[in-house]
Design an enzyme around this catalytic site. Structure first.
Site, PDB file in Angstrom:
ATOM      1  N   GLY A  80      30.981  54.400  29.844  1.00  0.00           N
ATOM      2  CA  GLY A  80      32.341  53.885  29.690  1.00  0.00           C
ATOM      3  C   GLY A  80      33.262  55.295  29.762  1.00  0.00           C
ATOM      4  N   GLU A  89      24.796  56.481  29.783  1.00  0.00           N
ATOM      5  CA  GLU A  89      24.679  55.673  30.964  1.00  0.00           C
ATOM      6  C   GLU A  89      26.015  55.646  31.629  1.00  0.00           C
ATOM      7  OE1 GLU A  89      21.678  52.230  29.445  1.00  0.00           O
ATOM      8  OE2 GLU A  89      23.946  51.961  29.330  1.00  0.00           O
ATOM      9  N   GLY A 148      28.299  55.576  35.016  1.00  0.00           N
ATOM     10  CA  GLY A 148      28.201  54.867  36.197  1.00  0.00           C
ATOM     11  C   GLY A 148      29.544  55.155  36.787  1.00  0.00           C
ATOM     12  N   CYS A 163      43.798  33.910  51.484  1.00  0.00           N
ATOM     13  CA  CYS A 163      44.936  32.829  51.121  1.00  0.00           C
ATOM     14  C   CYS A 163      44.893  32.550  49.630  1.00  0.00           C
ATOM     15  CB  CYS A 163      44.144  31.733  51.973  1.00  0.00           C
ATOM     16  SG  CYS A 163      45.607  30.149  52.102  1.00  0.00           S
ATOM     17  N   GLU A 164      45.523  33.782  48.976  1.00  0.00           N
ATOM     18  CA  GLU A 164      45.818  33.725  47.609  1.00  0.00           C
ATOM     19  C   GLU A 164      46.990  34.547  47.447  1.00  0.00           C
ATOM     20  OE1 GLU A 164      44.281  32.095  45.124  1.00  0.00           O
ATOM     21  OE2 GLU A 164      42.516  31.333  45.850  1.00  0.00           O
TER      22      GLU A 164
END
Length: 431
Positions: free
Chosen positions: A248, A290, A292, A361-362
């Site tokens: 994190g 961890e 990432g 298409c948003e």
């Protein structure tokens, strides 16, 4: 620049690890994920070196591969001395295909299927991180059927609020992840595990959230977890061999992000771990973390070609690109901040306020709103920085768009590590 692998070269173009991004766009096309192997390796080495310094080597960083998963990233992090964390059967299969020893794989997930657990056990995964009581019994049943003893750890909710976006807080009590400390759920799981003959709980795991830009939550978490170690030792006679403190660690997405250097996280947590163990008269456990996002996030950029430009006076300026939420959904999901610039005009002033619009298409298909870039023209190359984490891994084929290629760059050279999709790939599984 946000990342040390980036600079503006003599031509006024954005450069990453010695490669001109404008030339990369010409060679490979856009959209294009570009990853600096040089910075990834440097980040891995910083973590490994921190363990040697702070724990005398009695610990190891684990690459949390949900940030970016492909064969090549597994090969790179393993060659730098890191273990690998996976969260699905697909990530596990990819890691095994890349040659990662199963004994160095840690398997996470809040709802692993029977098939995934069986696959992990049959391949000898070194650490299955059990998330809940139901999963604990599933592992025992599968291990019994295979007549093996499986080593597991338990994921614990330490009750820490890490002050991140509500969708990426995972350590507090109200979370879909892990076993709760406060209610006694975690202790009950350990009581039941102690009676099981085909699994052994070797350690505990926790994770308090993502993109955390302060040290205090990590320090407090380590203290909470070690006190639970002590409680379990006294009540159940179980002595754990390792503690996984999760990841994190925050990165720079914009100049406003005040990311703490990794070494400072490690030093602060290490001091707390040593002090707490001494106070509790407890041997120092093997420590895992961890990372990432902090391994790959700043090492990646995404390149696009500018298309339509629509200027609505008094409202906003839309700058459309040939990508969008199908290759980077994080703005649509979290309103995540990014730094954008025109790679072919990187040396010019960023004095044009734009909303970067995708091609889906948003109406919500945006990459960034009201952000300052260089004055755009159709055909320019737009670079979005710090996209190495949770962009390719979250990409989709929405509107039947193709997932882009990913290349690695190092010391002025480039190579493809993930091929771009073709239209044939889109219909391959259609009946």
């Amino acid at each position: 620049m946000i990342a040390k692998c980036l600079r503006v070269n003599e031509a006024g173009h954005l450069e990453i690890s010695g490669c001109d991004t404008v030339k990369l766009a010409e060679q490979y096309g856009t959209p294009l994920y570009v990853m600096s192997e040089d910075l990834i390796r440097e980040n891995c080495r910083r973590y490994v070196t921190s363990f040697e310094k702070n724990y005398s080597g009695k610990g190891k960083p684990i690459y949390a591969s949900k940030a970016f998963s492909c064969k090549e990233i597994y090969r790179i992090v393993r060659s730098e001395g890191m273990d690998v964390e996976v969260v699905s059967g697909g990530e596990l299969y990819t890691a095994l295909q890349a040659g990662v020893p199963a004994s160095h794989i840690h398997f996470q997930g809040n709802n692993k299927s029977l098939g995934e657990l069986t696959f992990a056990i049959e391949n000898g995964v070194g650490d299955i991180v059990v998330d809940n009581l139901s999963e604990l019994h599933k592992v025992e049943k599968i291990a019994s059927e295979h007549n093996v003893v499986v080593e597991v750890s338990l994921r614990i909710k330490p009750g820490i609020d890490a002050h991140t976006h509500e969708f990426i807080r995972t350590g507090q009590i109200d979370s879909k992840f892990g076993l709760d400390l406060e209610s006694g759920e975690a202790m009950e799981a350990l009581r039941q595990a102690k009676e099981m003959s085909h699994l052994v709980v070797k350690g505990l795991h926790c994770h308090i959230g993502s993109q955390i830009l302060e040290k205090t939550p990590f320090v407090h978490t380590a203290e909470v977890m070690l006190h639970f170690f002590d409680q379990v030792r006294k009540e159940l006679g179980i002595v754990f061999t390792f503690l996984n403190l999760g990841g994190g660690f925050g990165i720079h997405y914009t100049e406003q992000d005040h990311a703490v250097p990794y070494e400072e996280y490690m030093e602060a947590v290490s001091a707390a771990v040593h002090k707490t163990c001494e106070e509790l008269q407890m041997d120092l456990p093997y420590i895992y973390i961890e990372p990432g996002r902090s391994v790959v996030g700043e090492a990646g950029i995404t390149l696009y070609t500018v298309g339509t430009i629509k200027e609505i006076p008094g409202i906003r300026n839309y700058v459309a690109i040939d990508g969008g939420m199908f290759d980077n959904p994080r703005y649509a999901l979290y309103h995540s901040d990014y730094t954008c610039l025109l790679a072919n005009r990187a040396g010019e002033p960023a004095d044009y306020v734009a909303t970067i619009a995708g091609k889906c298409c948003e109406s919500g298909d945006l990459i960034q709103e009201h952000t300052a870039i260089q004055h755009p023209q159709e055909g320019d190359i737009l670079a979005v920085l710090s996209t190495g984490a949770y962009n390719y891994s979250m990409a989709s084929n929405y509107n039947r768009n193709l997932k882009p290629a990913c290349i690695m760059v190092s010391q002025g050279t480039s190579r493809i590590v993930i091929k771009g999709e073709t239209y044939e790939d889109l219909v391959r599984n259609d009946i």
